[in-house]
Design an enzyme around this catalytic site. Structure first.
Site, PDB file in Angstrom:
ATOM      1  N   ILE A   1      -0.684  16.450  -2.175  1.00  0.00           N
ATOM      2  CA  ILE A   1       0.557  15.739  -1.892  1.00  0.00           C
ATOM      3  C   ILE A   1       1.499  15.759  -3.092  1.00  0.00           C
ATOM      4  O   ILE A   1       2.729  15.821  -2.917  1.00  0.00           O
ATOM      5  CB  ILE A   1       0.264  14.286  -1.442  1.00  0.00           C
TER       6      ILE A   1
ATOM      7  N   GLU B   1      -2.121   8.194   4.168  1.00  0.00           N
ATOM      8  CA  GLU B   1      -3.220   7.285   3.869  1.00  0.00           C
ATOM      9  C   GLU B   1      -4.335   8.015   3.120  1.00  0.00           C
ATOM     10  O   GLU B   1      -4.383   9.239   3.081  1.00  0.00           O
ATOM     11  CB  GLU B   1      -3.781   6.652   5.145  1.00  0.00           C
TER      12      GLU B   1
ATOM     13  N   GLY C   1      -4.899  14.696   5.440  1.00  0.00           N
ATOM     14  CA  GLY C   1      -4.419  13.327   5.245  1.00  0.00           C
ATOM     15  C   GLY C   1      -3.531  13.245   4.028  1.00  0.00           C
ATOM     16  O   GLY C   1      -2.815  14.206   3.705  1.00  0.00           O
ATOM     17  N   GLU C   2      -3.526  12.112   3.379  1.00  0.00           N
ATOM     18  CA  GLU C   2      -2.729  11.785   2.188  1.00  0.00           C
ATOM     19  C   GLU C   2      -1.242  12.101   2.340  1.00  0.00           C
ATOM     20  O   GLU C   2      -0.523  12.317   1.375  1.00  0.00           O
ATOM     21  CB  GLU C   2      -3.297  12.438   0.922  1.00  0.00           C
ATOM     22  N   GLY C   3      -0.762  12.127   3.586  1.00  0.00           N
ATOM     23  CA  GLY C   3       0.660  12.332   3.855  1.00  0.00           C
ATOM     24  C   GLY C   3       1.129  13.766   3.787  1.00  0.00           C
ATOM     25  O   GLY C   3       2.338  14.025   3.879  1.00  0.00           O
TER      26      GLY C   3
END
Length: 343
Positions: free
Chosen positions: A107, A165, A307-309
Site C-alpha cells: 500500500i 484494513e 487487503g490493506e486498501g
C-alpha cells in the site's frame, strides 16, 4: 459522538442514517452539460464519465477534483484467530502495522504512485476481540465507540476516502458477518484468506458455523450482527463510511473484509452506500457474491486478495484521472474542433 437521549450507544448512528444528505443534482447537471461539449464522442470514456459524475455529485462540485485523498487502514486483532483460521499468527497484524509505518508494504508503494495520503489506525491490537465461537466480538458500547473512532478518518479536509484494513483472522469474521447479514452457512462465505488449503478452508467454515449457531436468533439487527460477529476494524470502517456521507466525502471501499463492513450499512439502508465505489473484485470467492447481493460493480478485477486498501488505492488512480479528464479536457469550441454533425 455524543450519547443519544435514550443512552443507547447505537441510537446515535441510527439517527445519522435518517439524516443522510443526497447527491447534488445541480452539480451532476453541470457535469453532464460540460461532458457533452468535450472533445470526444458522447459516452466514449464509459465508466470514467460516470466516475466524474459520481465524484461531483457527492462533493457537491460542478468541477470535481481530488486534492486531498486519504487511504485509511484500520487494524484489529481477533480472538477467533486462536482457532487456527489463518495461515499466519495473530502477531503479524502488529508487524504489518509497523511495516506500514516503515513504508515497506504494497500500500505504501501504491500511495506513492498515485499521490495518496496514508494513515493507519491501530485499534487496540493488544486486546483481541472476543472469540466469536463462544462470545460476542464486542459489547455494544465498545462497538459504538469503535465506530465513532472510525469517523475520525474524515477529519482534516479530505475530499476522497479510501478504506482498507489489516487483521489476521478477519476474513473469518467477514464471512461470519456476511452470513449473519444475508444468510447461508460458513461454506457459502469462506475462502482461503491468507493461503489456507482445502482442509483449512473447511475448518474455517466450521468455525463460522459455530459462531452462527451461538448467535442464532440475534442477528436481525445489522448493528447487533456487527458487534457479535465482526471486529474493531470492521466497526471502524462502518463509522468512517457514515461520517464520510455526512460530510459529503466520496468513498472507495477495498475488498472482501471492507465490503462486509459496508454491508452492515447496506442492510440498514441500501442508499447508505450511494456515495461509495467498490475498488476491486477480490480473489476471495465470496466477495463477488456479496457485491452482487448489494448490486455493486467493482472498478477493477486484478485477481488481488491482499487487503490493506491496495485494490481501493489503485482504483483511486482511476477516480483522480476521471476528475482531471473532465476538468482538463478542452471543449469543441475551445479546441476549434468540429463537434458532432447535427441530425
Amino acid at each position: 459522538m455524543p450519547r443519544s437521549a435514550t443512552g443507547l450507544p447505537f441510537d446515535d448512528f441510527r439517527a445519522l442514517l435518517g439524516s443522510m444528505p443526497g447527491p447534488d443534482a445541480a452539480a451532476v447537471a453541470a457535469i453532464r452539460a460540460r461532458d457533452a461539449e468535450l472533445t470526444k464522442p458522447a459516452g466514449s470514456l464509459g465508466r470514467m464519465e460516470e466516475l466524474a459524475e459520481w465524484l461531483g455529485a457527492w462533493q457537491g462540485r460542478a468541477q470535481p477534483a481530488v486534492l486531498r485523498p486519504l487511504v485509511a487502514i484500520f487494524a484489529g486483532n481477533h480472538g477467533v484467530a486462536a482457532r487456527g483460521v489463518s495461515a499466519y499468527p495473530a502477531s503479524v497484524t502488529q508487524q504489518m502495522v509497523e511495516n506500514f509505518a516503515a513504508g515497506g508494504a504494497a500500500i505504501n508503494q501504491i500511495c506513492i504512485a498515485h499521490d495518496l495520503g496514508l494513515k493507519v489506525f491501530d485499534l487496540a491490537l493488544d486486546v483481541p476481540t472476543g472469540d466469536i465461537t463462544i462470545e460476542p466480538a464486542l459489547d455494544e458500547p465498545g462497538c459504538a465507540a469503535t465506530m465513532a473512532f472510525g469517523m475520525e478518518a474524515t477529519a482534516d479536509g479530505i475530499d476522497l476516502l479510501i478504506l482498507g484494513e489489516m487483521g489476521i483472522g478477519n476474513t473469518t469474521v467477514a464471512a461470519a458477518l456476511a452470513a449473519g447479514l444475508f444468510g447461508g452457512k460458513g461454506a457459502d462465505w469462506v475462502g482461503p484468506g491468507t493461503g489456507l488449503d482445502a482442509e483449512g478452508v473447511a475448518h474455517k467454515a466450521a468455525i463460522v458455523d459455530q459462531a452462527l449457531a451461538l448467535n442464532e436468533g440475534s442477528l436481525a439487527d445489522p448493528l447487533e450482527a456487527l458487534r457479535r460477529l465482526g471486529g474493531r476494524e470492521l466497526a471502524a470502517i462502518v463509522g468512517a463510511i457514515l461520517a464520510a456521507r455526512m460530510s459529503r466525502i466520496p468513498v472507495i471501499v477495498d475488498g472482501y473484509v471492507a465490503t462486509a463492513a459496508a454491508a452492515v450499512l447496506y442492510r440498514l439502508d441500501p442508499s447508505a452506500l450511494d456515495h461509495c465505489q467498490f475498488g476491486h473484485l477480490s480473489a476471495e470467492p465470496a466477495h463477488a457474491k456479496l457485491l452482487k447481493l448489494m448490486g455493486k460493480r467493482p472498478l477493477l478485477d486484478l485477481g488481488m486478495r491482499l487487503g490493506e486498501g491496495t485494490g481501493a488505492a489503485l482504483a483511486a488512480g482511476l477516480v483522480k484521472a476521471a476528475a482531471l479528464i473532465h476538468t482538463g479536457m478542452a471543449t469543441f469550441a475551445q479546441a476549434h474542433v468540429a463537434g458532432p454533425a447535427a441530425t
